[in-house]
Design an enzyme around this catalytic site. Structure first.
Site, PDB file in Angstrom:
ATOM      1  N   LYS A   1     -40.918 -20.669  24.200  1.00 32.03           N
ATOM      2  CA  LYS A   1     -40.760 -20.489  22.537  1.00 32.03           C
ATOM      3  C   LYS A   1     -39.384 -20.006  22.402  1.00 32.03           C
ATOM      4  O   LYS A   1     -38.594 -20.422  21.540  1.00 32.03           O
ATOM      5  CB  LYS A   1     -41.698 -19.189  22.186  1.00 32.03           C
ATOM      6  CG  LYS A   1     -41.448 -18.870  20.784  1.00 32.03           C
ATOM      7  CD  LYS A   1     -42.348 -17.820  19.957  1.00 32.03           C
ATOM      8  CE  LYS A   1     -42.404 -17.457  18.729  1.00 32.03           C
ATOM      9  NZ  LYS A   1     -42.955 -16.269  18.247  1.00 32.03           N
ATOM     10  N   GLN A   2     -38.757 -18.995  23.412  1.00 26.05           N
ATOM     11  CA  GLN A   2     -37.475 -18.612  23.011  1.00 26.05           C
ATOM     12  C   GLN A   2     -36.732 -17.972  24.295  1.00 26.05           C
ATOM     13  O   GLN A   2     -37.737 -17.937  25.405  1.00 26.05           O
ATOM     14  CB  GLN A   2     -37.355 -17.357  22.044  1.00 26.05           C
ATOM     15  CG  GLN A   2     -38.154 -15.945  22.454  1.00 26.05           C
ATOM     16  CD  GLN A   2     -38.358 -15.267  21.307  1.00 26.05           C
ATOM     17  OE1 GLN A   2     -39.602 -15.588  20.784  1.00 26.05           O
ATOM     18  NE2 GLN A   2     -37.667 -14.216  20.882  1.00 26.05           N
TER      19      GLN A   2
ATOM     20  N   TRP B   1     -37.455  -5.275  17.561  1.00 29.94           N
ATOM     21  CA  TRP B   1     -36.234  -5.570  18.824  1.00 29.94           C
ATOM     22  C   TRP B   1     -35.275  -6.158  18.562  1.00 29.94           C
ATOM     23  O   TRP B   1     -34.130  -6.058  19.028  1.00 29.94           O
ATOM     24  CB  TRP B   1     -37.037  -5.933  20.022  1.00 29.94           C
ATOM     25  CG  TRP B   1     -37.124  -7.143  20.370  1.00 29.94           C
ATOM     26  CD1 TRP B   1     -38.203  -7.930  19.587  1.00 29.94           C
ATOM     27  CD2 TRP B   1     -36.396  -8.100  21.274  1.00 29.94           C
ATOM     28  NE1 TRP B   1     -38.359  -9.225  20.067  1.00 29.94           N
ATOM     29  CE2 TRP B   1     -37.191  -9.377  21.009  1.00 29.94           C
ATOM     30  CE3 TRP B   1     -35.461  -8.209  22.071  1.00 29.94           C
ATOM     31  CZ2 TRP B   1     -36.738 -10.512  21.628  1.00 29.94           C
ATOM     32  CZ3 TRP B   1     -35.156  -9.353  22.757  1.00 29.94           C
ATOM     33  CH2 TRP B   1     -35.768 -10.687  22.527  1.00 29.94           C
ATOM     34  N   ASP B   2     -35.592  -7.015  17.334  1.00 39.11           N
ATOM     35  CA  ASP B   2     -34.163  -7.879  16.864  1.00 39.11           C
ATOM     36  C   ASP B   2     -33.251  -6.985  16.507  1.00 39.11           C
ATOM     37  O   ASP B   2     -31.884  -7.383  16.459  1.00 39.11           O
ATOM     38  CB  ASP B   2     -34.865  -8.725  15.589  1.00 39.11           C
ATOM     39  CG  ASP B   2     -36.209  -9.423  15.817  1.00 39.11           C
ATOM     40  OD1 ASP B   2     -36.892  -9.022  16.726  1.00 39.11           O
ATOM     41  OD2 ASP B   2     -36.370 -10.164  14.823  1.00 39.11           O
TER      42      ASP B   2
ATOM     43  N   GLU C   1     -43.508 -15.778  23.633  1.00 36.20           N
ATOM     44  CA  GLU C   1     -44.804 -15.609  23.443  1.00 36.20           C
ATOM     45  C   GLU C   1     -45.830 -16.513  23.749  1.00 36.20           C
ATOM     46  O   GLU C   1     -46.956 -16.248  23.398  1.00 36.20           O
ATOM     47  CB  GLU C   1     -44.756 -14.890  21.816  1.00 36.20           C
ATOM     48  CG  GLU C   1     -44.138 -13.558  21.675  1.00 36.20           C
ATOM     49  CD  GLU C   1     -43.906 -13.323  20.398  1.00 36.20           C
ATOM     50  OE1 GLU C   1     -43.827 -14.215  19.378  1.00 36.20           O
ATOM     51  OE2 GLU C   1     -43.617 -11.953  20.017  1.00 36.20           O
TER      52      GLU C   1
END
Ligand code: BGC
Length: 757
Positions: free
Chosen positions: A589-590, A355-356, A484
């Protein structure tokens, strides 16, 4: 954090060689030409710890899945970029001693990647018994003759008399370090000592994935003249040996030219002939002439896309390194390709596409490359719809589910919490259709092919949610958000928000779709009513008291404490903590909720943005390279300049400073666009809202000024920002009105408009 290269605005350079950092150095000196690429391995070989890595775009292998506990719905294979035959080898022996920097004595080491032209150079002085020889290497992968690699080595005797034996090799026996079953993916087909070629083929597989055949050809030159050494061949290997004797003060240069042809472009039977023709083309020019052609193309790319930062060379080096590595990986010239997270710089991650691409690459490429490049990226997904139907079916669901990781549309990720649950991708990927349409004003894609993507992903979402009678809302259970570090959660706000957006956008665009698309897709009234009902009744958790959206139902039950409370020696947590401890922790995480606020930016108030940022950012460990840039952009929007700059530095120098202690595995290619976005969308505050382009710029305190160019609807616009003023120049194209800090500026071709602070 570890910095092994010096700060320089146009170079990645070091004068030190530390054996412990060899893999890190190899990742950082990787080069590519969006057809092939390689890590910064040494031509003469190296017996210490190293990852020999050469990769060919679009050449991959379906490695049989390896999991502890098989679960229905798992993919059968994991698609891997194959570590390709290595062609840089030029073994060197001096007076009988093998040149191997892991073992011999040497001085004056210099390693440099020239970012202006993607040229890798290295030199050092070998110190043997009674002799000193200076070696200078140069190599580049030709940007306009894509199949060509050119390598040059020059030996100059500083002391003594030497006999140097060269052994130039083509080696098709390389194996992937991450092969699941230690299999050799390459099988030998042919070695031809006269033509100086080897040909190899990927192993057959039971998954109907096409086998690839690759042919490599080498040819040596000295002073521009072809040379013939003594050629020997073995299975999938070729070596060409020659020797020279040199006295003190004398030097000798050897050029190795290589052509690599794959069955993606040329059938196996025709490859030798094709390689001969390409070699003739390469050798119709000298090394320097080829380099000049190559540099001229890079020069043009830089003219359109360089970001200039004055006053901070570390920031300048970071952004140029990222632009260079991105363009060396993908420049949109081959529509069958995409942008893998590691590009050509390592093996981790496998697959070609995440998906990046849509979330991070598209927003930058829309502005720095021709719109056709983004359109090709959209088309790539459309072409893979059959795979997406297969993925949804694997999960027993309707419609299309785009994969987390793929080469051909079929999911090849095999951890249930990601494969089955990290489904936000199925809205993020179609979101690029919205971005493309909004930025370019070109409606033709969304009306036709884009509608296939929207409707079929809408069908998936409508089946994936369920109605909770208790809440009287649609809910989504068992998902993993972009964070995640939490799995199998219920009602991840980001996933539900993006699913709802997808359904809403599809309903909005459907009546404007072409007649053919409407007939082809045949969306029933019942389906539309269901989609609308989900849009109206989707459950999106929030805590009104805190003024935040809930990352997931149980988030506030966690032991909420800032990431700054984690002892430094336990960071990154993914390398120190058990998975269980990570999952139960409040650490993110992000960007997750904040990723949604970034995507759907104009839907939220400043207060909502602020409250969510202030709550979630302190909990975020940024252990995905995709994280700091999104936070930097939002921090800039919220006027948190210091934070924006801190996170820009982290994103721009993520690999150069090895922030996450994982650059040994390869570079974080797909997040490199994040540093460009942090400057353009963050510091310069660029937003586009249908026909309106807007900026809201500031300059980081320690920068003097910065400038960049964007192309916008057939125009080339330069933006320059310093501490006193913002200057916008319409370099090419029709008049345009832009908003800078809310004020209108009328741009005319060749003129600069200026707004003083
Ligand atoms: C991130 C994903 C990303 C993948 C590839 C993971 O670490 O969590 O969001 O798609 O890396 O870059």
């Amino acid at each position: 954090m570890k910095r092994i290269f010096e700060i320089d605005p146009w170079k990645v350079v070091t004068h030190k060689f530390n054996k412990d950092d060899k893999r890190l150095q190899e990742s950082m000196t990787a080069i590519g030409n969006d057809y092939m690429g390689m890590r910064g391995n040494f031509e003469e070989g190296y017996s210490g710890d190293s990852l020999q890595g050469t990769y060919l775009a679009g050449v991959w292998f379906p490695d049989k899945t390896r999991v502890g506990w098989w679960k229905n719905g798992y993919p059968e294979y994991f698609g891997k970029s194959i570590n390709a035959p290595s062609f840089i080898g030029i073994g060197i022996t001096i007076n009988g001693e093998k040149l191997d920097l892991a073992k011999v004595k040497f001085s004056d080491f210099n390693l440099s990647l020239d970012m202006h032209q993607g040229l890798l150079s290295r030199s050092f002085v070998y110190e043997g018994k009674d002799v000193k020889v200076k070696f200078e290497f140069e190599r580049f992968l030709h940007i306009s003759l894509k199949q060509a690699a050119l390598i040059q080595v020059k030996a100059t005797v500083l002391e003594g008399h030497v006999k140097i034996d060269f052994d130039s090799t083509l080696d098709g026996t390389i194996i992937n370090e991450d092969s699941n079953y230690d299999e050799h993916f390459w099988m030998p087909i042919d070695e031809d000592s006269k033509a100086k070629t080897i040909q190899v083929e990927t192993k057959s597989n039971p998954y109907k994935v096409p086998q690839f055949t690759v042919l490599l050809k080498e040819s040596l030159r000295h002073n521009g003249e072809k040379l013939d050494g003594e050629v020997t061949t073995d299975k999938a290997k070729l070596g060409e040996k020659l020797s020279v004797e040199l006295d003190q003060g004398q030097s000798y240069d050897l050029e190795k030219d290589v052509i690599v042809v794959t069955s993606r472009d040329v059938e196996a039977v025709d490859q030798k002939q094709n390689a001969n023709e390409l070699m003739d083309k390469l050798q119709s020019k000298s090394f320097d002439e080829n380099l000049a052609d190559h540099t001229a193309v890079w020069q043009k790319r830089w003219e359109k896309s360089d970001v200039v930062i004055a006053g901070d060379d570390a920031a300048q080096q970071g952004i140029r390194f990222n632009i260079l590595q991105l363009f060396m990986t993908y420049y949109g010239e081959d529509k069958r390709l995409n942008v893998g997270p590691k590009g050509f710089t390592g093996e981790k991650y496998g697959g070609a596409t995440y998906w990046d691409t849509e979330a991070y690459i598209v927003p930058m490429y829309l502005c720095v490359t021709n719109p056709n490049v983004t359109r090709a990226l959209l088309q790539y997904r459309h072409d893979q719809l059959p795979g997406a139907f297969h993925n949804a079916k694997q999960q027993g669901l309707n419609g299309a589910l785009f994969p987390m990781v793929t080469f051909n549309g079929i999911e090849c990720h095999n951890e249930w919490e990601i494969t089955f649950e990290e489904i936000h991708r199925n809205a993020d990927i179609p979101f690029a259709i919205y971005q493309y349409t909004n930025y370019t004003g070109d409606e033709s894609y969304v009306k036709n092919e884009g509608m296939d993507v929207l409707v079929n992903t809408a069908r998936f979402w409508a089946d994936r949610v369920h109605f909770s009678k208790w809440r009287n809302k649609y809910v989504m259970h068992g998902v993993t958000g972009p964070n995640e570090y939490e799995n199998n959660v219920n009602n991840n706000w980001f996933t539900s928000t993006m699913a709802r957006w997808l359904l809403q956008y599809t309903l909005e665009r459907l009546p404007k779709a072409t007649k053919e698309a409407q007939e082809r897709l045949h969306v029933t009234d019942e389906e539309k009513a269901k989609w609308q009902d989900i849009v109206d009744k989707m459950y999106l958790g929030e805590d009104k008291k805190l003024g935040i959206f809930l990352q997931q139902d149980d988030f506030l039950d966690k032991d909420i404490r800032p990431a700054s409370s984690i002892p430094a020696e336990e960071r990154p947590i993914n390398q120190h903590w058990s998975w269980d401890k990570i999952l139960r922790s409040p650490f993110i995480k992000q960007a997750d909720v904040l990723q949604g606020i970034y995507f759907l930016n104009d839907r939220y108030t400043k207060e909502q943005k602020e409250k969510n940022f202030d709550f979630y950012e302190p909990l975020t460990v940024h252990e995905s390279s995709l994280s700091p840039c999104i936070h930097s952009i939002l921090a800039a929007e919220l006027g948190k300049k210091k934070k924006a700059v801190e996170l820009y530095e982290r994103t721009a120098r993520l690999d150069l400073d090895n922030y996450n202690n994982d650059t040994v595995d390869g570079l974080h290619i797909t997040s490199m666009s994040g540093s460009w976005l942090a400057i353009v969308q963050g510091f310069a505050g660029m937003r586009y809202d249908h026909d309106q382009l807007k900026f809201n710029p500031f300059v980081p305190d320690n920068w003097d000024h910065y400038s960049f160019k964007i192309n916008y609807r057939d125009r080339l616009i330069e933006v320059y920002v310093d501490h006193e003023e913002t200057k916008i120049t319409l370099l090419k194209g029709d008049d345009l009105e832009v908003l800078v800090e809310g004020k209108k500026l009328d741009l005319k071709e060749g003129k600069t408009e200026c707004l003083k602070d």
